[in-house]
Design an enzyme around this catalytic site. Structure first.
Site, mmCIF file in Angstrom:
data_model
loop_
_atom_site.group_PDB
_atom_site.id
_atom_site.type_symbol
_atom_site.label_atom_id
_atom_site.label_comp_id
_atom_site.label_asym_id
_atom_site.label_seq_id
_atom_site.Cartn_x
_atom_site.Cartn_y
_atom_site.Cartn_z
ATOM 1 N N SER A 3 -15.905 -9.038 7.026
ATOM 2 C CA SER A 3 -15.177 -8.805 8.305
ATOM 3 C C SER A 3 -16.081 -8.110 9.280
ATOM 4 O O SER A 3 -15.499 -7.518 10.174
ATOM 5 C CB SER A 3 -13.751 -8.331 8.177
ATOM 6 N N ASP A 26 0.743 -1.305 0.063
ATOM 7 C CA ASP A 26 0.170 -0.191 0.123
ATOM 8 C C ASP A 26 0.797 1.230 -0.088
ATOM 9 O O ASP A 26 0.029 2.315 -0.098
ATOM 10 C CB ASP A 26 -0.978 0.149 1.332
ATOM 11 N N THR A 66 -12.603 -13.752 -3.682
ATOM 12 C CA THR A 66 -12.855 -12.322 -3.528
ATOM 13 C C THR A 66 -13.089 -12.241 -2.111
ATOM 14 O O THR A 66 -14.234 -12.824 -1.662
ATOM 15 C CB THR A 66 -14.336 -12.108 -4.269
ATOM 16 N N ARG A 85 -15.989 -2.098 -5.015
ATOM 17 C CA ARG A 85 -14.574 -1.251 -5.067
ATOM 18 C C ARG A 85 -13.633 -1.925 -6.029
ATOM 19 O O ARG A 85 -12.624 -1.080 -6.451
ATOM 20 C CB ARG A 85 -14.281 -1.052 -3.610
ATOM 21 N N TRP A 144 -11.220 -0.125 -8.491
ATOM 22 C CA TRP A 144 -9.956 -0.084 -8.561
ATOM 23 C C TRP A 144 -9.239 -0.558 -9.927
ATOM 24 O O TRP A 144 -8.298 0.126 -10.302
ATOM 25 C CB TRP A 144 -9.060 -0.848 -7.308
ATOM 26 N N ASP A 173 -6.655 -4.387 -6.292
ATOM 27 C CA ASP A 173 -6.545 -2.705 -5.525
ATOM 28 C C ASP A 173 -4.822 -2.235 -5.829
ATOM 29 O O ASP A 173 -4.649 -1.275 -5.851
ATOM 30 C CB ASP A 173 -6.579 -2.721 -4.001
HETATM 31 N N1 GLY Z 1 -7.391 -1.637 -0.462
HETATM 32 C C1 GLY Z 1 -8.403 -2.102 0.459
HETATM 33 C C2 GLY Z 1 -9.713 -1.723 0.263
HETATM 34 O O1 GLY Z 1 -10.213 -1.184 -0.752
HETATM 35 O O2 GLY Z 1 -10.553 -2.001 1.058
#
Ligand code: GLY
Length: 408
Positions: free
Chosen positions: A381, A112, A236, A248, A252, A176
């Site tokens: 989660s 990241d 996923t 999301r 990305w 991502d």
């Molecule tokens: N990169 C982590 C998220 O999009 O939650």
């Protein structure tokens, strides 16, 4: 068919917005609101080095230290406020909070660093040309490249981990990660060393090859064998189920392949960006306001995950404003690069910006620190469900800045 209907709506909105004065007023109103909200966040930061991320269940500001993957978004939002207003107060606060991320240039523990440094130092360099920022970005790219393997031809995203149903990963790469490639392209430009750029291109090619289904939706995670480079499995992790399309994640990918095309001119990347755009904009489950559900397949019986019973209240069709904001910003860039669909992307991005601004803004009485509400972090989660999140604000402000630049 659906896209035509959406674009019809966008055109109506545009004629309501009318001339550029109206667009200017729309941008100004959103920038003023963002400024007043983020000012309160700055006042509420409890100590130097802590950065706003979201809201806790008790309504207090939730903050993170520099090593959290979202640490760059708040300084980045302050840089966009500086760009959008020209007000030196924002530059001062952006410089102060950007500095808190200085150690990240040497951070090799996850992928990241691209998010963290491009949003903070990258925007800082773009707007101020501060020479000190250059070396931080080059060092950050060097750290990111320590995670690259010639065997898997990819940058490793997470250190191990596994699925909820017990499979362990060797070399997980998430969609991502496409976002982190911007840092590598920038580092090659700044240093003259082509190594970073070559790694970015190889990673993008491998992602193109292994992350996508035939319909151009993407898996979130591809796990590679570290010895042979073979794909061990596709998953996923933050979406509804392994075969579903996490909203999301699609955003990305769209953003990532758009930036790869901007940087390389390689038509294959443009083709992927356009195919992803087509997948999301034409998806039968895309709501009319173009702010997607957190996964394109929630509650579709064909995609029910085995661990569904562990998710409380999943029946609620939560939207993800963060996915919409990332998509709007990507579509604005893609609208300038596409040879045939520029207007479609431009109007869809406008529609998203109008929707977010009209129905997804944080209520300042309840949420004084963020611009947008109604994002989701990680539903499987049970984390950050229907809350404001700093990356939704960042990409919303980035989209506004792009929109303003492009209108000018
Ligand atoms: N990169 C982590 C998220 O999009 O939650």
């Amino acid at each position: 068919m659906r896209l035509k209907m959406i674009l019809g709506m966008a055109i109506v909105l545009l004629s309501v917005a009318g001339c550029s004065d109206k667009k200017g007023a729309f941008i100004q109103e959103n920038v003023d609101f963002a400024g007043s909200q983020l000012e309160k966040a700055l006042d509420a930061i409890p100590e130097d080095g802590r950065l706003p991320r979201s809201i806790r269940k008790n309504g207090e500001l939730g903050t993170v230290g520099p090593y959290d993957w979202t640490s760059g978004f708040f300084p980045g939002s302050l840089w966009y406020l500086y760009e959008l207003t020209g007000n030196e107060q924002w530059r001062t606060t952006a410089e102060r909070t950007t500095k808190w991320l200085e150690p990240i240039q040497y951070y090799t523990d996850n992928h990241d660093v691209g998010f963290m440094l491009s949003c903070s130092y990258g925007n800082g360099l773009r707007l101020t040309n501060n020479a000190d920022y250059k070396q931080v970005l080059i060092n950050g790219a060097e750290s990111l490249c320590t995670r690259y393997s010639d065997v898997t031809r990819s940058i490793k995203s997470w250190n191990g981990g596994g699925t909820k149903d017990g499979k362990r990963w060797q070399f997980p790469v998430i969609i991502d990660n496409m976002m982190n490639l911007d840092l590598l392209f920038e580092a090659s430009r700044l240093s003259g060393n082509d190594k970073y750029r070559k790694i970015a291109i190889t990673h993008a090619e491998q992602t193109m090859k292994n992350h996508f289904r035939e319909d151009y939706s993407s898996y979130h995670v591809v796990d590679y064998d570290t010895l042979t480079g073979a794909v061990r499995g596709r998953y996923t992790h933050q979406g509804y189920s392994h075969e579903s399309a996490w909203a999301r994640g699609q955003a990305w990918g769209l953003y990532g392949f758009t930036l790869c095309y901007r940087e390389t001119g390689d038509e294959r990347f443009l083709q992927y960006a356009e195919a992803i755009a087509s997948y999301v904009l034409n998806h039968p489950n895309m709501p009319e306001d173009l702010v997607p559900l957190w996964d394109y397949h929630i509650n579709d019986p064909a995609y029910v995950p085995s661990w569904l019973e562990k998710l409380p209240k999943l029946e609620k069709p939560w939207r993800d404003a963060s996915a919409a904001a990332v998509t709007a910003s990507a579509l604005l860039e893609l609208s300038q690069l596409s040879k045939k669909n520029g207007t479609v992307y431009w109007e869809a991005a406008e529609q998203i910006l109008f929707s977010l601004s009209s129905h997804y803004k944080a209520n300042p009485e309840k949420i004084p620190f963020f611009v947008l509400d109604h994002s989701v972090g990680n539903i499987p989660s049970h984390s950050e469900i229907d809350v404001p999140i700093n990356y939704a604000d960042y990409y919303f402000l980035e989209a506004l800045a792009r929109y303003k630049r492009m209108n000018n």
